[in-house]
Design a protein around this motif. Structure first.
Motif, PDB file in Angstrom:
ATOM      1  N   MET A 177       2.316  -0.055   5.141  1.00  0.00           N
ATOM      2  CA  MET A 177       2.355  -1.380   4.540  1.00  0.00           C
ATOM      3  C   MET A 177       2.741  -2.418   5.583  1.00  0.00           C
ATOM      4  O   MET A 177       3.526  -2.145   6.465  1.00  0.00           O
ATOM      5  N   ALA A 178       2.153  -3.583   5.452  1.00  0.00           N
ATOM      6  CA  ALA A 178       2.465  -4.644   6.394  1.00  0.00           C
ATOM      7  C   ALA A 178       2.762  -5.908   5.607  1.00  0.00           C
ATOM      8  O   ALA A 178       2.138  -6.175   4.591  1.00  0.00           O
ATOM      9  N   LYS A 179       3.715  -6.657   6.097  1.00  0.00           N
ATOM     10  CA  LYS A 179       4.034  -7.922   5.430  1.00  0.00           C
ATOM     11  C   LYS A 179       3.129  -9.009   5.989  1.00  0.00           C
ATOM     12  O   LYS A 179       2.794  -9.006   7.160  1.00  0.00           O
ATOM     13  N   MET A 180       2.704  -9.913   5.118  1.00  0.00           N
ATOM     14  CA  MET A 180       1.926 -11.047   5.592  1.00  0.00           C
ATOM     15  C   MET A 180       2.247 -12.246   4.702  1.00  0.00           C
ATOM     16  O   MET A 180       2.742 -12.094   3.591  1.00  0.00           O
ATOM     17  N   GLN A 181       1.939 -13.435   5.195  1.00  0.00           N
ATOM     18  CA  GLN A 181       2.165 -14.624   4.386  1.00  0.00           C
ATOM     19  C   GLN A 181       1.077 -14.731   3.326  1.00  0.00           C
ATOM     20  O   GLN A 181      -0.062 -14.316   3.540  1.00  0.00           O
ATOM     21  N   ALA A 182       1.445 -15.306   2.195  1.00  0.00           N
ATOM     22  CA  ALA A 182       0.523 -15.417   1.060  1.00  0.00           C
ATOM     23  C   ALA A 182      -0.777 -16.118   1.440  1.00  0.00           C
ATOM     24  O   ALA A 182      -1.841 -15.778   0.927  1.00  0.00           O
ATOM     25  N   ASN A 183      -0.703 -17.089   2.359  1.00  0.00           N
ATOM     26  CA  ASN A 183      -1.928 -17.824   2.706  1.00  0.00           C
ATOM     27  C   ASN A 183      -2.891 -17.003   3.565  1.00  0.00           C
ATOM     28  O   ASN A 183      -3.976 -17.457   3.888  1.00  0.00           O
ATOM     29  N   GLN A 184      -2.510 -15.777   3.936  1.00  0.00           N
ATOM     30  CA  GLN A 184      -3.417 -14.916   4.715  1.00  0.00           C
ATOM     31  C   GLN A 184      -4.217 -13.973   3.817  1.00  0.00           C
ATOM     32  O   GLN A 184      -5.040 -13.208   4.299  1.00  0.00           O
ATOM     33  N   MET A 185      -3.955 -14.016   2.527  1.00  0.00           N
ATOM     34  CA  MET A 185      -4.686 -13.137   1.609  1.00  0.00           C
ATOM     35  C   MET A 185      -6.153 -13.513   1.560  1.00  0.00           C
ATOM     36  O   MET A 185      -6.493 -14.688   1.552  1.00  0.00           O
ATOM     37  N   ARG A 186      -7.020 -12.495   1.521  1.00  0.00           N
ATOM     38  CA  ARG A 186      -8.460 -12.710   1.434  1.00  0.00           C
ATOM     39  C   ARG A 186      -9.034 -11.740   0.397  1.00  0.00           C
ATOM     40  O   ARG A 186      -8.485 -10.672   0.160  1.00  0.00           O
ATOM     41  N   ALA A 187     -10.183 -12.100  -0.157  1.00  0.00           N
ATOM     42  CA  ALA A 187     -10.852 -11.220  -1.129  1.00  0.00           C
ATOM     43  C   ALA A 187     -11.090  -9.854  -0.498  1.00  0.00           C
ATOM     44  O   ALA A 187     -11.455  -9.759   0.671  1.00  0.00           O
ATOM     45  N   GLY A 188     -10.860  -8.798  -1.280  1.00  0.00           N
ATOM     46  CA  GLY A 188     -11.086  -7.444  -0.786  1.00  0.00           C
ATOM     47  C   GLY A 188      -9.825  -6.782  -0.262  1.00  0.00           C
ATOM     48  O   GLY A 188      -9.757  -5.560  -0.170  1.00  0.00           O
ATOM     49  N   MET A 189      -8.809  -7.581   0.091  1.00  0.00           N
ATOM     50  CA  MET A 189      -7.552  -6.985   0.553  1.00  0.00           C
ATOM     51  C   MET A 189      -6.840  -6.344  -0.636  1.00  0.00           C
ATOM     52  O   MET A 189      -7.048  -6.730  -1.785  1.00  0.00           O
ATOM     53  N   VAL A 190      -5.971  -5.396  -0.328  1.00  0.00           N
ATOM     54  CA  VAL A 190      -5.188  -4.749  -1.370  1.00  0.00           C
ATOM     55  C   VAL A 190      -3.719  -5.034  -1.083  1.00  0.00           C
ATOM     56  O   VAL A 190      -3.254  -4.865   0.046  1.00  0.00           O
ATOM     57  N   ILE A 191      -3.006  -5.487  -2.112  1.00  0.00           N
ATOM     58  CA  ILE A 191      -1.584  -5.781  -1.934  1.00  0.00           C
ATOM     59  C   ILE A 191      -0.762  -4.998  -2.943  1.00  0.00           C
ATOM     60  O   ILE A 191      -1.290  -4.510  -3.952  1.00  0.00           O
ATOM     61  N   GLU A 192       0.531  -4.874  -2.668  1.00  0.00           N
ATOM     62  CA  GLU A 192       1.441  -4.288  -3.639  1.00  0.00           C
ATOM     63  C   GLU A 192       2.276  -5.424  -4.203  1.00  0.00           C
ATOM     64  O   GLU A 192       2.801  -6.249  -3.451  1.00  0.00           O
ATOM     65  N   PHE A 193       2.341  -5.504  -5.530  1.00  0.00           N
ATOM     66  CA  PHE A 193       3.071  -6.583  -6.184  1.00  0.00           C
ATOM     67  C   PHE A 193       3.763  -6.022  -7.419  1.00  0.00           C
ATOM     68  O   PHE A 193       3.127  -5.390  -8.247  1.00  0.00           O
TER      69      PHE A 193
END
Length: 189
Positions: free
Chosen positions: A1-17
């Motif tokens: 898992m890697a941390k990233m800023q919310a504004n780096q999210m793009r369609a197709g990425m998978v996040i844990e929330f």
């Protein structure tokens, strides 16, 4: 898992929330009159298939999951599951049909699909952008309607409705986008 800023999210990425895994469907940056920009994200719960809208501030940190893309060949449907074959090892993998959402009817036998995996678990699946399908039925052209005017409704053999130009008739094959079932062109040959 890697941390990233919310504004780096793009369609197709998978996040844990909140302990769940989500595929990002689309994101919009909204800038209110005053204050900080807000990231509006449409995402789908990988396990349940439920869609969720979530807002973040640009500086918020999200957990991005590392995904691996792998090509499979679609074999057949087994109940609610899709049976995919690994073209290299010929091993079969089952994924829930819900992974495709509205695009499920566009899946065709022997189609090469791209599956996104996290730790070996399939989390999302991409179909080829375009498919060729036959028109099962098309409304007749309304008298006085010019060729350049609006499209007319038609039904594809896979049961999906689409809009086609007036000159397209039942039995013809057309090329459609799998993302939104939109007409691209008359199929060649």
């Amino acid at each position: 898992m890697a941390k990233m800023q919310a504004n780096q999210m793009r369609a197709g990425m998978v996040i844990e929330f909140e302990g769940q895994r989500y595929t990002i469907l689309k994101q919009n940056i909204m800038i209110p009159g005053k204050g900080n920009a807000i990231i509006q994200v449409d995402m789908r719960n990988i396990k349940t298939g439920a869609k969720k809208d979530q807002r973040w501030r640009t500086a918020d940190v999200v957990e991005r999951l590392t995904t691996e893309d792998k090509e499979f060949t679609y074999s057949y449907a087994d109940g609610d599951n899709l049976v995919l074959m690994d073209p290299e090892t010929f091993e079969q993998t089952q994924v829930p049909g819900a992974i495709l959402g509205d695009r499920l009817p566009f899946l065709q036998e022997n189609m090469v699909v791209n599956v996104r995996l996290i730790e070996g678990d399939p989390v999302s699946m991409d179909l080829p952008e375009l498919v060729t399908l036959e028109i099962a039925e098309a409304d007749p052209v309304v008298k006085g309607q010019t060729a350049s005017s609006s499209y007319k409704p038609a039904l594809l053999v896979n049961g999906v409705k689409t809009m086609v130009p007036p000159f397209i008739t039942a039995g013809e094959k057309i090329v459609v986008r799998t993302e939104d079932a939109s007409y691209v062109e008359r199929a060649k040959g």
